[in-house]
Design an enzyme around this catalytic site. Structure first.
Site, PDB file in Angstrom:
ATOM      1  N   ARG A  85       6.881   8.003 -11.121  1.00  0.00           N
ATOM      2  CA  ARG A  85       6.738   6.563 -11.321  1.00  0.00           C
ATOM      3  C   ARG A  85       6.586   6.284 -12.818  1.00  0.00           C
ATOM      4  O   ARG A  85       6.103   7.121 -13.574  1.00  0.00           O
ATOM      5  CB  ARG A  85       5.518   6.040 -10.573  1.00  0.00           C
ATOM      6  CG  ARG A  85       5.537   6.277  -9.071  1.00  0.00           C
ATOM      7  CD  ARG A  85       4.222   5.850  -8.436  1.00  0.00           C
ATOM      8  NE  ARG A  85       4.205   6.039  -6.995  1.00  0.00           N
ATOM      9  CZ  ARG A  85       3.754   7.135  -6.376  1.00  0.00           C
ATOM     10  NH1 ARG A  85       3.282   8.143  -7.103  1.00  0.00           N
ATOM     11  NH2 ARG A  85       3.779   7.228  -5.062  1.00  0.00           N
TER      12      ARG A  85
ATOM     13  N   LYS B 126      -0.999   7.986  -7.546  1.00  0.00           N
ATOM     14  CA  LYS B 126      -1.826   6.953  -6.928  1.00  0.00           C
ATOM     15  C   LYS B 126      -3.068   7.571  -6.310  1.00  0.00           C
ATOM     16  O   LYS B 126      -3.043   8.677  -5.781  1.00  0.00           O
ATOM     17  CB  LYS B 126      -1.018   6.216  -5.850  1.00  0.00           C
ATOM     18  CG  LYS B 126       0.088   5.328  -6.407  1.00  0.00           C
ATOM     19  CD  LYS B 126       0.758   4.560  -5.283  1.00  0.00           C
ATOM     20  CE  LYS B 126       1.785   3.579  -5.822  1.00  0.00           C
ATOM     21  NZ  LYS B 126       2.448   2.810  -4.748  1.00  0.00           N
TER      22      LYS B 126
ATOM     23  N   HIS C  43      12.090   2.428 -11.443  1.00  0.00           N
ATOM     24  CA  HIS C  43      11.963   2.745 -10.022  1.00  0.00           C
ATOM     25  C   HIS C  43      13.334   3.052  -9.416  1.00  0.00           C
ATOM     26  O   HIS C  43      13.443   3.846  -8.481  1.00  0.00           O
ATOM     27  CB  HIS C  43      11.294   1.588  -9.284  1.00  0.00           C
ATOM     28  CG  HIS C  43      10.504   2.031  -8.088  1.00  0.00           C
ATOM     29  ND1 HIS C  43       9.392   2.843  -8.191  1.00  0.00           N
ATOM     30  CD2 HIS C  43      10.676   1.788  -6.763  1.00  0.00           C
ATOM     31  CE1 HIS C  43       8.912   3.072  -6.981  1.00  0.00           C
ATOM     32  NE2 HIS C  43       9.679   2.453  -6.097  1.00  0.00           N
TER      33      HIS C  43
ATOM     34  N   ARG D 138      13.956   6.567  -9.993  1.00  0.00           N
ATOM     35  CA  ARG D 138      13.172   7.331  -9.011  1.00  0.00           C
ATOM     36  C   ARG D 138      13.932   7.381  -7.679  1.00  0.00           C
ATOM     37  O   ARG D 138      14.024   8.442  -7.047  1.00  0.00           O
ATOM     38  CB  ARG D 138      11.806   6.673  -8.853  1.00  0.00           C
ATOM     39  CG  ARG D 138      10.883   7.285  -7.800  1.00  0.00           C
ATOM     40  CD  ARG D 138       9.516   6.604  -7.940  1.00  0.00           C
ATOM     41  NE  ARG D 138       8.650   6.767  -6.793  1.00  0.00           N
ATOM     42  CZ  ARG D 138       7.840   7.800  -6.587  1.00  0.00           C
ATOM     43  NH1 ARG D 138       7.827   8.797  -7.454  1.00  0.00           N
ATOM     44  NH2 ARG D 138       7.044   7.843  -5.535  1.00  0.00           N
TER      45      ARG D 138
ATOM     46  N   HIS E 210       4.452  10.943  -2.370  1.00  0.00           N
ATOM     47  CA  HIS E 210       4.213  10.005  -1.274  1.00  0.00           C
ATOM     48  C   HIS E 210       3.102  10.540  -0.375  1.00  0.00           C
ATOM     49  O   HIS E 210       3.127  11.702   0.027  1.00  0.00           O
ATOM     50  CB  HIS E 210       5.469   9.822  -0.430  1.00  0.00           C
ATOM     51  CG  HIS E 210       6.528   8.999  -1.087  1.00  0.00           C
ATOM     52  ND1 HIS E 210       7.866   9.099  -0.772  1.00  0.00           N
ATOM     53  CD2 HIS E 210       6.446   8.048  -2.050  1.00  0.00           C
ATOM     54  CE1 HIS E 210       8.550   8.244  -1.507  1.00  0.00           C
ATOM     55  NE2 HIS E 210       7.719   7.607  -2.291  1.00  0.00           N
TER      56      HIS E 210
ATOM     57  N   TYR F 238      14.924   7.344   2.174  1.00  0.00           N
ATOM     58  CA  TYR F 238      16.000   7.975   1.435  1.00  0.00           C
ATOM     59  C   TYR F 238      16.988   8.671   2.351  1.00  0.00           C
ATOM     60  O   TYR F 238      18.141   8.889   1.974  1.00  0.00           O
ATOM     61  CB  TYR F 238      15.426   8.945   0.401  1.00  0.00           C
ATOM     62  CG  TYR F 238      14.578   8.231  -0.609  1.00  0.00           C
ATOM     63  CD1 TYR F 238      15.151   7.364  -1.531  1.00  0.00           C
ATOM     64  CD2 TYR F 238      13.196   8.366  -0.615  1.00  0.00           C
ATOM     65  CE1 TYR F 238      14.376   6.676  -2.442  1.00  0.00           C
ATOM     66  CE2 TYR F 238      12.415   7.676  -1.525  1.00  0.00           C
ATOM     67  CZ  TYR F 238      13.013   6.836  -2.423  1.00  0.00           C
ATOM     68  OH  TYR F 238      12.242   6.138  -3.317  1.00  0.00           O
TER      69      TYR F 238
END
Length: 303
Positions: free
Chosen positions: A150, A174, A245, A248, A271, A280
């Site tokens: 990210r 995150k 993004h 990404r 993730h 994806y």
């Protein structure tokens, strides 16, 4: 005058900061959603936590839908309401938890725009890398595309996060989750060129350990990194105008197209849920359908 529900939201905010370790972005979004709930509740005469029931929550969400809120926003507001009523129930301010009775609006997942592999190569191979800014920009785009990190993670990197011997980078994602991501040779070479001949030209005594620097010597800001990506894509031309993004998304799609398994891509992207990564697979399926449609004599597909 502050009502009891507003005070409960303030308490919930303190709970999020102290106990849930949520990101500042998520906390701002949740508290904003709940202030909208409180405003709606006040409009129908509810100012106490005990007045929050499933009928009120459903009416509020229906009102949000009528205002044209997106599915993603409705899903987040439902999650915020659930977290809030769970908190109220645990605090003894609600006898039952009405959030448990709420359904979850299904989010519409648009297929993200991605570069083709040829476009990605053209972008990175034809970039003007003169001067320290050119070396930095190439390293930024190579790392974004090469690792799928990210933009906030990229800007948070320090020099010591790189392990050139092992060909990896330590990424802080995150929720303060740390992961190790492989760095390919083109990205590693671009970073080493930046560190050798670019960064020293921009560094000041206040640069600290930041890997990427802005033109004034401070840590590169995500907003500046986004501008870099848009500008560099525009210079090459004849390809989608993607954000970081989008790079990404491109990285994840090309990994799957190259045979990577979904779990590995999940680990690389950071993730928390495999469900997030599964979008994806749809991107790759659409690409396969397009190739089949163009190349096979009976390659028509239903819409």
């Amino acid at each position: 005058m502050t009502n009891a529900l507003e005070e409960a939201i303030s308490d919930f905010g303190r709970h999020l900061r102290a106990e849930r370790d949520v990101s500042p972005h998520t906390m701002r979004a949740y508290l904003g959603d709940l202030r909208a709930l409180v405003a709606y509740a006040a409009g129908v005469g509810v100012t106490e936590p005990a007045g929050i029931d499933v009928s009120l929550l459903r009416a509020w969400l229906a009102h949000q839908h009528a205002l044209g809120r997106s599915r993603a926003t409705l899903a987040r507001r439902t999650a915020a309401a659930r977290a809030f009523t769970r908190h109220l129930h645990r605090r003894g301010l609600l006898q039952d938890d009405p959030g448990l009775l709420l359904g979850t609006p299904k989010r519409h997942r648009d297929l993200p725009d991605v570069l083709s592999q040829d476009d990605a190569a053209r972008l990175l191979d034809k970039m003007d890398v003169q001067g320290p800014v050119g070396l930095r920009d190439l390293a930024v785009l190579e790392l974004l595309y090469g690792t799928g990190v990210r933009v906030s993670e990229l800007c948070g990197l320090d020099i010591d996060d790189l392990d050139t011997g092992r060909g990896t980078v330590r990424v802080h994602g995150k929720g303060n989750r740390e992961r190790i991501v492989p760095v390919g040779e083109p990205a590693a070479r671009a970073i080493q060129d930046w560190l050798r001949a670019g960064r020293p030209e921009l560094a000041t005594e206040n640069s600290g350990p930041a890997l990427f620097l802005g033109t004034r010597g401070g840590r590169l800001h995500p907003t500046s990194a986004r501008r870099i990506v848009h500008a560099r894509i525009a210079e090459v031309g004849d390809m989608p105008d993607l954000s970081p993004h989008g790079l990404r998304h491109s990285a994840a799609t090309h990994l799957l197209e190259g045979g990577a398994d979904l779990r590995s891509v999940q680990e690389i992207l950071g993730h928390a849920s495999l469900q997030t990564t599964q979008i994806y697979t749809h991107v790759s399926a659409e690409r396969l359908k397009q190739v089949h449609r163009q190349a096979h004599p009976r390659g028509t597909h239903p819409a």
